[in-house]
Design a protein around this motif. Structure first.
Motif, PDB file in Angstrom:
ATOM      1  N   ILE A  65     -56.200  57.421  68.555  1.00  5.76           N
ATOM      2  CA  ILE A  65     -56.779  56.108  68.255  1.00  5.76           C
ATOM      3  C   ILE A  65     -57.524  56.197  66.925  1.00  5.76           C
ATOM      4  O   ILE A  65     -58.305  57.133  66.698  1.00  5.76           O
ATOM      5  N   GLU A  66     -57.275  55.211  66.056  1.00  5.25           N
ATOM      6  CA  GLU A  66     -58.016  55.140  64.798  1.00  5.25           C
ATOM      7  C   GLU A  66     -59.380  54.489  65.027  1.00  5.25           C
ATOM      8  O   GLU A  66     -59.611  53.831  66.033  1.00  5.25           O
ATOM      9  N   HIS A  67     -60.250  54.678  64.063  1.00  2.20           N
ATOM     10  CA  HIS A  67     -61.582  54.056  64.112  1.00  2.20           C
ATOM     11  C   HIS A  67     -61.878  53.477  62.731  1.00  2.20           C
ATOM     12  O   HIS A  67     -62.402  54.169  61.846  1.00  2.20           O
ATOM     13  N   ILE A 108     -61.629  40.781  64.501  1.00  5.52           N
ATOM     14  CA  ILE A 108     -60.966  40.512  65.775  1.00  5.52           C
ATOM     15  C   ILE A 108     -60.210  39.185  65.739  1.00  5.52           C
ATOM     16  O   ILE A 108     -59.128  39.050  66.302  1.00  5.52           O
ATOM     17  N   VAL A 109     -60.772  38.172  65.069  1.00  2.00           N
ATOM     18  CA  VAL A 109     -60.106  36.866  65.017  1.00  2.00           C
ATOM     19  C   VAL A 109     -58.792  36.964  64.261  1.00  2.00           C
ATOM     20  O   VAL A 109     -57.764  36.409  64.671  1.00  2.00           O
ATOM     21  N   GLY A 159     -54.260  48.254  65.242  1.00  7.04           N
ATOM     22  CA  GLY A 159     -52.831  48.343  65.519  1.00  7.04           C
ATOM     23  C   GLY A 159     -52.547  48.525  66.997  1.00  7.04           C
ATOM     24  O   GLY A 159     -51.662  47.868  67.565  1.00  7.04           O
ATOM     25  N   ARG A 160     -53.282  49.435  67.653  1.00  7.24           N
ATOM     26  CA  ARG A 160     -53.077  49.643  69.088  1.00  7.24           C
ATOM     27  C   ARG A 160     -53.529  48.434  69.897  1.00  7.24           C
ATOM     28  O   ARG A 160     -52.927  48.102  70.922  1.00  7.24           O
ATOM     29  N   LEU A 161     -54.579  47.756  69.437  1.00  2.70           N
ATOM     30  CA  LEU A 161     -55.000  46.538  70.130  1.00  2.70           C
ATOM     31  C   LEU A 161     -53.923  45.461  70.028  1.00  2.70           C
ATOM     32  O   LEU A 161     -53.616  44.771  71.015  1.00  2.70           O
ATOM     33  N   ARG A 162     -53.322  45.290  68.855  1.00  4.58           N
ATOM     34  CA  ARG A 162     -52.220  44.335  68.716  1.00  4.58           C
ATOM     35  C   ARG A 162     -51.057  44.732  69.598  1.00  4.58           C
ATOM     36  O   ARG A 162     -50.390  43.863  70.185  1.00  4.58           O
TER      37      ARG A 162
END
Length: 987
Positions: free
Chosen positions: A466-468, A473-474, A512-515
């Motif tokens: 996971i990147e940080h 967010i919007v 990217g992982r959230l998308r």
């Protein structure tokens, strides 16, 4: 073959016997070793327990002693406070009498009684009364007696305490006693040496003075007492010198004090928990003992029983009251410690030691059993561990092979998709284009499967990371919705989203992982939903110093998931419908990968689903996001303005889809308004007609496509209702666009679905502003291209380094009838502003040599007309932080790329204060401008050379002898001639 099958069992039996013998031998040695370790552990635990109990007992005893000492010191402070307060009250009363005696010489006995009767003697226990003593010379004695008798209302008899004649008499003229004893009236205090010495000292001191211990007659008994004396002079303040004080002295105000009563009452006030011994002077001297509470006879029997023999703590202290020193000795009672304070540590010690011994014995049995079991298990599991290692190595090899194959397949797939895209750009007939579209869609589906397999392989090998980084967010959610909205609209279902107002705009994590998670859940929801809608809700779950926890929920009205199938949803290669005739495709890896990603984000994932009448599913997950590494983005500045405008206002929401109604309701509540929700337009019209609201409807959000009535017709009928006032109407639609010919003039704004937080707030802000900018924007969108009424007179500077953007902006301006000068960076823009006068500047934020922000600051520092020219920012950075930075740098407005042509023209018209034309005239003018030949943009050097050339030509023609045709008038401009001003180079 027979020999092989007969030898193998024999060999296995031999190996089993050896293994059993080895296990039994190891078990025997292990049991002996376990017993020794068990004895050691039991002894250690017992000793540690006994030492711990002893430590706890010592702590309890120390705490008990410390608490008693703190209580003792607290009681001393309370006693000294009470005792000091009493003497402060005594001094206050004496000063009151002094003040009265200073004001007048004709004090009557009634006046003195009135002064004393107003005092609360119970609060001043120990004070025996108040007297006024006057100094009289012996030669004036007869006249004084006559005057005093007249003032007192009765004869004054002069009495001496000793047969000693003095030139001056100190006569008690006024006296009020607590026990109504007036026997000291007329007494000459100068006849008694001790009292005379004290009075003389107070006269010369000029302050309230306390005498030494003198006997006082209380209830016909002699008790030790004190005299509190205040001198009275002929003026308000005491004279400075001794001679003046002696000369101006009138008399004294005296208060006799029973010291024993004062101390005893102060001791009773603190609960009678101390023994107090009072000595006169600064040292503890038994010869100067004044009061000893241990020798009291007035204490009741109950209190006397509470005072035990012996003392625990002692303390001495000196107090100075009214110039007199007192030594106080405090002694605590043995009852100061609570009952059981000494026995409790002993009980803890004995009970803890016994418990420790029992615990050690129990531990002996437990440790012995544990080591015995471990020895047996260790010998029996060695072969199993070897087999497990072999299986793990095989699993890792399989996963590595899977990852390698996924990469090898992915490489040619990129070529397939790329060639299909290039083929689609060529001239193809309808059938060929259909084949290419099928090829491209199949390739995309295969690439999605390969990506899932690759992620699965990474997860199996532990390489999924996971990147940080900081992200908006919007923006991320809007990008995901853009990918799904076309599929949702193609199926005729609604797609909505809601981001709670308290959700931070900027987070730190892996966007990217959230998308990837959101796209998987939203795609599944659209795929399994045939009617109704899909919604995404983002809420704040927790927030602290270490990060922010968000909860994401994707809700649909699809077919639902049976309860028995929900438990295997997040397993690898698992699907609800795994039959060969299943309707929906997929590998079954999507949700499993989502679960692994959510685990890496320290969150949880789950599903709530129903089948039957209440069908539908809600997939939810939580994720933690860390603290920001850079400057945190500020909140949207328009939010406060919107909330102030709509707070507690009535907002009508009419939509047939329940998901849209819920999303609109959440947005309306977030700006402080009161939503009124309806699903049937006819019903809400009838209700408003029969029961019109008592207040205007600030906003009506109406869906355009409803089963029974279009939104435009509803808005028209709503505004026609009598007694109903609607200030603004917003038309919303799930279509990609709204037919402008169907829009009624009463519609104030349009809001396409899915409605995002940014678009909703932007629409609300446009309604609040009600400005020319908003009206021009609506006119531009509705009526076609916007064109300047007099674009040729508009002087525009474009600061942009990208040639594609230069061509785009100049083409937009040329279509609107205007032209612009071009500066390749911020330095060229500053030089252009110094040498030319412009009406407006279009400034890019990021340029080489000098960016737009610094260039704007330097232009504002030029002063004069250039510093007041409006500057509009053109940038690909569309966040609110970038908008704030532009405004702080001195820019007047902000426009994000990609640039909307009509928005750009309207912003220029607004800030440059020029008019726009619309309708057919605008379209004809735009067509004419587009038909004009394009002129290549000139660089700043070319523009300077052209200006120099034109200046030279003007100088050369200045000596032309031919006068103008009409003197005093300028020559008319010829068609298609160059501009009259040499410094305006066309672009």
């Amino acid at each position: 073959m027979r020999l092989t099958w007969t030898e193998a069992p024999l060999k296995r039996k031999t190996t089993t016997r050896k293994a059993r013998a080895t296990v039994q031998g190891l078990a025997g040695h292990g049991i002996v070793f376990a017993r020794g370790r068990a004895w050691a552990w039991s002894v250690v635990v017992g000793l540690v327990g006994i030492l711990f109990c002893f430590y706890v007992a010592v702590l309890l005893y120390q705490q008990s002693e410390e608490a008693a000492l703190q209580r003792f010191n607290f009681l001393i402070e309370r006693f000294e406070k009470r005792f000091s307060d009493r003497f402060s009250s005594y001094s206050l009363v004496v000063n009151m009498g002094t003040g009265m005696a200073t004001l007048t010489d004709a004090i009557t006995r009634r006046d003195w009684q009135r002064l004393v009767s107003g005092l609360d003697w119970r609060e001043m226990s120990g004070a025996m009364g108040l007297s006024y003593v006057e100094r009289v010379k012996r030669v004036d004695l007869d006249r004084y007696v006559s005057r005093s008798s007249m003032l007192n209302g009765e004869p004054l008899k002069i009495r001496s305490l000793a047969n000693k004649g003095n030139d001056e008499l100190y006569i008690v003229r006024l006296a009020e006693s607590v026990n109504k004893d007036f026997s000291n009236l007329g007494v000459d205090l100068a006849s008694e040496p001790v009292r005379k010495r004290v009075l003389d000292w107070a006269m010369l001191n000029g302050e309230v003075t306390m005498s030494s211990i003198i006997p006082l007659i209380i209830n016909k008994q002699s008790q030790p007492g004190l005299l509190l004396i205040a001198p009275v002079y002929t003026r308000d303040s005491a004279p400075l010198s001794y001679l003046e004080r002696k000369e101006n002295l009138k008399g004294w105000v005296i208060m006799p004090i029973a010291v024993g009563v004062a101390v005893e009452d102060a001791v009773l006030d603190i609960g009678n928990e101390l023994d107090v011994v009072l000595y006169l002077g600064a040292n503890v001297d038994s010869n100067r003992l004044v009061f000893d509470s241990r020798r009291r006879d007035t204490i009741d029997p109950a209190v006397r029983r509470a005072v035990r023999d012996g003392n625990i703590y002692r303390r001495s202290h000196t107090m100075i009251l009214a110039g007199q020193s007192f030594a106080l000795e405090y002694r605590s009672h043995s009852s100061l410690k609570p009952t059981g304070a000494q026995t409790l540590p002993i009980l803890v010690m004995l009970g803890g030691s016994l418990t420790s011994i029992l615990l050690g014995a129990a531990l002996w049995f437990m440790v012995a059993a544990r080591y015995r079991a471990e020895a047996i298990a260790r010998s029996m599991t060695s072969d199993l561990r070897s087999a497990k290692d072999v299986a793990e190595q095989a699993s890792i090899a399989k996963t590595q092979f899977l990852a390698m194959m996924s990469h090898e397949i992915r490489t040619p797939m990129n070529g397939v998709l790329g060639m299909a895209g290039l083929l689609a750009d060529t001239s193809l007939d309808q059938r060929q284009r259909h084949y290419v579209d099928v090829l491209h869609q199949s390739g995309e589906a295969l690439l999605a499967i390969i990506n899932d397999i690759l992620d699965f392989a990474k997860a199996e090998t532990g390489k999924l990371e996971i990147e940080h980084i900081d992200f908006d967010i919007v923006t991320e959610i809007d990008s995901v919705l853009e990918l799904v909205v076309s599929r949702a609209h193609a199926k005729g279902i609604e797609l909505a989203s809601f981001i709670a107002p308290d959700v931070p705009a900027k987070l730190n994590g892996d966007p990217g992982r959230l998308r990837q998670i959101l796209l998987n859940l939203l795609s599944n929801a659209v795929k399994f939903t045939e009617r109704g809608g899909v919604s995404l809700i983002v809420e704040l779950a927790d927030q602290g110093e270490n990060g922010t926890k968000l909860r994401f929920a994707v809700r649909d009205t699809g077919i639902g998931i049976p309860v028995e199938a929900q438990s295997r949803l997040f397993h690898h290669f698992s699907q609800v419908d795994a039959s060969t005739t299943r309707r929906f495709g997929g590998t079954g890896l999507g949700l499993a990968i989502c679960k692994q990603l959510v685990d890496l984000m320290h969150g949880a994932i789950g599903v709530d689903s129903h089948t039957g009448e209440r069908n539908g599913s809600t997939f939810w997950f939580t994720a933690w996001f860390g603290p920001l590494t850079g400057t945190q983005q500020i909140a949207v500045p328009d939010q406060a303005v919107i909330t102030a405008a709509f707070k507690n206002r009535l907002v009508l929401i009419v939509d047939d889809n329940p998901i849209n109604r819920e999303i609109f309701e959440r947005y309306v509540i977030s700006i402080g308004a009161r939503p009124m929700i309806a699903s049937e337009p006819e019903i809400v019209l009838d209700d408003l007609k029969d029961h019109p609201p008592l207040e205007p409807i600030a906003l009506a959000i109406v869906d355009q496509v409803m089963p029974t009535m279009p939104g435009v017709d509803f808005a028209r009928r709503l505004k026609a209702l009598p007694g109903v006032t609607v200030e603004n109407v917003v038309l919303s639609s799930s279509a990609l666009f709204i037919d402008q010919h169907e829009v009624h003039e009463g519609i104030d704004a349009q809001l396409p679905k899915p409605v995002r937080r940014s678009s909703f707030l932007a629409c609300m802000m446009a309604l609040i502003e009600g400005s020319r900018h908003a009206s021009l924007r609506r006119a531009g969108h509705h009526d076609g291209p916007a064109v300047f009424a007099d674009g040729s007179a508009l002087r525009i500077l474009l600061a942009e380094d990208n040639q594609v953007n230069q061509m785009l902006v100049t083409a937009i301006l040329a279509r609107a009838g205007a032209r612009a000068d071009i500066a390749g960076n911020g330095l060229e823009a500053i030089e252009a502003m110094r040498s030319r006068a412009y009406d407006i500047v279009l400034m890019d934020m990021r340029m080489p040599d000098l960016d737009g922000l610094e260039a704007t600051r330097r232009i504002r520092e030029l002063g004069g007309a250039p510093s007041r020219v409006p500057i509009i920012a053109l940038t690909a950075n569309a966040t609110q932080e970038d908008r704030r930075r532009c405004l702080e740098a001195g820019m007047n407005d902000f426009m994000a790329k990609p640039i909307d042509a009509n928005d750009l023209i309207q912003k220029i018209a607004l800030h440059a204060k020029v008019d726009l034309i619309g309708g057919d005239a605008a379209r004809l003018s735009a067509a004419e401008h587009e038909a004009e030949p394009a002129i290549a943009a000139l660089s700043m050097e070319q523009q300077d050379a052209l200006a120099s050339l034109l200046s030279t030509l003007e100088s050369a023609t200045a000596n032309d002898p031919t006068p103008p045709a009409n003197p005093g008038q300028p020559r008319p401009a010829q068609p298609n001639s160059a501009p009259a001003e040499p410094d305006k180079a066309s672009t």
